[in-house]
Motif scaffolding. Structure first.
Motif, PDB file in Angstrom:
ATOM      1  N   LEU A 159      -7.335   4.625  -5.420  1.00 54.63           N
ATOM      2  CA  LEU A 159      -7.581   5.011  -6.983  1.00 54.63           C
ATOM      3  C   LEU A 159      -8.879   4.672  -7.435  1.00 54.63           C
ATOM      4  CD1 LEU A 159      -3.874   3.764  -7.972  1.00 54.63           C
ATOM      5  CD2 LEU A 159      -4.758   6.175  -7.292  1.00 54.63           C
ATOM      6  N   ASP A 186       0.359  -2.295 -10.837  1.00 54.39           N
ATOM      7  CA  ASP A 186       1.589  -1.593 -10.045  1.00 54.39           C
ATOM      8  C   ASP A 186       2.752  -2.731 -10.273  1.00 54.39           C
ATOM      9  OD1 ASP A 186       0.644   0.525  -8.438  1.00 54.39           O
ATOM     10  OD2 ASP A 186      -0.358  -0.949  -7.161  1.00 54.39           O
ATOM     11  N   HIS A 244      -5.307  -1.007 -13.839  1.00 52.43           N
ATOM     12  CA  HIS A 244      -4.298  -0.435 -13.172  1.00 52.43           C
ATOM     13  C   HIS A 244      -3.214  -1.576 -12.653  1.00 52.43           C
ATOM     14  CE1 HIS A 244      -1.774   2.036 -10.365  1.00 52.43           C
ATOM     15  NE2 HIS A 244      -2.043   1.158  -9.571  1.00 52.43           N
ATOM     16  N   TRP A 275     -13.188  -1.481 -12.552  1.00 51.53           N
ATOM     17  CA  TRP A 275     -11.893  -0.988 -12.555  1.00 51.53           C
ATOM     18  C   TRP A 275     -11.161  -2.267 -12.095  1.00 51.53           C
ATOM     19  CZ3 TRP A 275      -8.019  -0.621  -8.642  1.00 51.53           C
ATOM     20  CH2 TRP A 275      -6.964   0.448  -8.783  1.00 51.53           C
ATOM     21  N   THR A 312      -8.478   6.709   4.241  1.00 52.34           N
ATOM     22  CA  THR A 312      -8.704   6.782   2.704  1.00 52.34           C
ATOM     23  C   THR A 312      -9.880   7.530   2.392  1.00 52.34           C
ATOM     24  OG1 THR A 312      -7.386   4.650   2.360  1.00 52.34           O
ATOM     25  CG2 THR A 312      -9.039   5.442   0.730  1.00 52.34           C
ATOM     26  N   GLU A 317     -13.039  14.414  -3.434  1.00 52.82           N
ATOM     27  CA  GLU A 317     -12.910  13.409  -4.447  1.00 52.82           C
ATOM     28  C   GLU A 317     -13.617  12.323  -4.063  1.00 52.82           C
ATOM     29  OE1 GLU A 317      -8.135  13.560  -5.457  1.00 52.82           O
ATOM     30  OE2 GLU A 317      -8.465  13.269  -3.462  1.00 52.82           O
ATOM     31  N   SER A 351      -7.360  -4.332 -11.250  1.00 50.04           N
ATOM     32  CA  SER A 351      -5.788  -4.031 -10.869  1.00 50.04           C
ATOM     33  C   SER A 351      -5.157  -5.268 -10.755  1.00 50.04           C
ATOM     34  CB  SER A 351      -5.954  -3.203  -9.679  1.00 50.04           C
ATOM     35  OG  SER A 351      -6.150  -3.850  -8.479  1.00 50.04           O
ATOM     36  N   SER A 399      -2.999   0.567  -1.122  1.00 53.38           N
ATOM     37  CA  SER A 399      -2.443   1.553  -2.153  1.00 53.38           C
ATOM     38  C   SER A 399      -3.415   1.835  -3.392  1.00 53.38           C
ATOM     39  CB  SER A 399      -1.237   1.571  -2.571  1.00 53.38           C
ATOM     40  OG  SER A 399      -0.830   0.393  -3.502  1.00 53.38           O
ATOM     41  N   GLN A 400      -4.122   0.894  -3.779  1.00 48.16           N
ATOM     42  CA  GLN A 400      -4.870   0.897  -5.047  1.00 48.16           C
ATOM     43  C   GLN A 400      -6.401   1.275  -4.672  1.00 48.16           C
ATOM     44  OE1 GLN A 400      -4.462  -3.086  -6.333  1.00 48.16           O
ATOM     45  NE2 GLN A 400      -2.667  -3.000  -7.553  1.00 48.16           N
ATOM     46  N   ARG A 411     -11.612   7.152  -6.582  1.00 50.00           N
ATOM     47  CA  ARG A 411     -11.594   8.147  -7.417  1.00 50.00           C
ATOM     48  C   ARG A 411     -11.967   8.063  -8.716  1.00 50.00           C
ATOM     49  NH1 ARG A 411      -6.156   8.839  -5.320  1.00 50.00           N
ATOM     50  NH2 ARG A 411      -6.079  10.562  -3.735  1.00 50.00           N
ATOM     51  N   TRP A 412     -11.940   6.821  -9.143  1.00 49.45           N
ATOM     52  CA  TRP A 412     -12.242   6.363 -10.539  1.00 49.45           C
ATOM     53  C   TRP A 412     -13.908   6.363 -10.445  1.00 49.45           C
ATOM     54  CZ3 TRP A 412     -15.145   1.741 -10.874  1.00 49.45           C
ATOM     55  CH2 TRP A 412     -15.570   1.111 -12.251  1.00 49.45           C
TER      56      TRP A 412
END
Length: 380
Positions: free
Chosen positions: A285, A269, A267, A237, A105, A114, A239, A281-282, A288-289
């Motif tokens: 993300l 899913d 976020h 952030w 990752t 990124e 999720s 998987s999160q 990147r945020w």
């Protein structure tokens, strides 16, 4: 239950929100100091560095895992950002880097520009099998002091080229660790740019805070802390998945408690659950945020956008009772485990003596029964 004041300088409204604001002077490294210097050894199983870190301020000795990018050198002129990651309960620092696939990752995000050069730090907060308290409580282990004071200074001492700016430090976690990350971030905004909470919850559900009176529990409810005016703009952030009722409650309540200037990004899913696969998987993300948020603020200054309230999908409300009852620490799961264990123990005690073993075989029969009873008793 008597929570203690947040250690360190703290961070209240009016303090600079500039992304390049330095960390508090008290959190500088201590090169050469025997109190802070620790020998990190390479752990091939975790594919990371591990060491027992002693906290002079907290008095705790905890095992710490530090993942570094390939080719990392403490003498390099490259500046590395830091993710302080909190595991869930039950859990420990072992296995987190592999479960999140941290290597692929972070390496992948760095290769595509990124993510800035970054290391990840995980401390063992299992506390002998008991859930951690997140914050310092009188008469209990000083977990908050260890995480926000000792661990930060230890990392800056033993990995001297990590960032000395708040924009270079992120705190995050999963499940119980997500709740703790949210609370610690809001109590230490002078140290962390933001918080990542994957499958977290709003109110204290584990540790001594879960047994506190209503006023204390409310003071450490994430949405209540967000509603406070005695803080700077928050960056979080969050999720979850529709079948995780606690996480959906946090997303909904946190966005409704946000104030102008906050960046509460959610976020969801639609598939998956309270699992490592979902969190893995999160995780990219969330990183990147972080990168994008720091870049945007560096170009235009602190954000002034208003967080949009989030409404949980109806399906999450229908499954809330089942999720809480049969979740990993749900009362239904615990009682089912006890009943199954008692049943196995009863089967061993009642049925095993009726074996037809005679002579020398009888000795082996007794040994088998003894081992069986021991195994089931240990499971209980």
């Amino acid at each position: 239950v008597e929570p203690l004041p947040a250690p360190g300088e703290g961070h209240t409204a009016g303090t600079s929100d500039a992304p390049d604001a330095p960390l508090p002077p008290s959190l500088s490294g201590h090169p050469g100091s025997p109190a802070w210097t620790t020998s990190f050894a390479w752990d091939s199983r975790q594919r990371a560095w591990t060491a027992k870190v002693r906290g002079p301020a907290s008095g705790l000795d905890r095992e710490v895992t530090v993942w570094t990018p390939p080719g990392y050198s403490p003498t390099s002129r490259t500046t590395y950002d830091v993710v302080v990651f909190l595991h869930g309960f039950p859990g420990s620092n072992v296995g987190v880097t592999r479960s999140l696939d941290v290597g692929a990752t972070i390496d992948g995000l760095m290769a595509h520009g990124e993510l800035r050069p970054t290391i990840l730090v995980v401390a063992d907060l299992s506390m002998g099998g008991l859930p951690p308290d997140c914050v310092d409580v009188r008469g209990r282990a000083a977990v908050e002091t260890f995480l926000t004071q000792d661990l930060v200074q230890s990392v800056r001492t033993n990995f001297p080229n990590v960032s000395g700016r708040r924009s270079g430090w992120l705190i995050g976690g999963i499940s119980a660790g997500a709740y703790c990350a949210s609370v610690l971030y809001l109590r230490h905004q002078d140290q962390f740019w933001g918080a990542v909470a994957m499958s977290g919850y709003d109110t204290p559900e584990l540790g001594v805070l879960s047994h506190a009176d209503r006023s204390v529990r409310e003071a450490f409810t994430v949405s209540h802390m967000l509603a406070s005016t005695d803080r700077s703009s928050a960056r979080m952030w969050l999720s979850g998945t529709p079948n995780d009722g606690d996480a959906m409650d946090l997303l909904e309540r946190a966005t409704r408690a946000a104030r102008p200037g906050d960046d509460i990004t959610v976020h969801v899913d639609l598939t998956g659950g309270h699992s490592w696969r979902t969190w893995a998987s999160q995780f990219p993300l969330a990183l990147r945020w972080w990168t994008q948020g720091v870049a945007d603020e560096g170009a235009s200054g602190p954000r002034s956008a208003v967080t949009q309230p989030f409404t949980a999908p109806p399906s999450s409300q229908e499954s809330t009772w089942l999720t809480r009852t049969m979740g990993l620490a749900g009362w239904g799961t615990l009682w089912a485990s006890v009943l199954v264990s008692v049943g196995l123990l009863g089967a061993v005690v009642l049925l095993a003596p009726r074996t037809a073993w005679t002579g020398r075989a009888r000795l082996w029969g007794h040994l088998v029964r003894l081992v069986g009873v021991g195994v089931v008793s240990a499971a209980l």
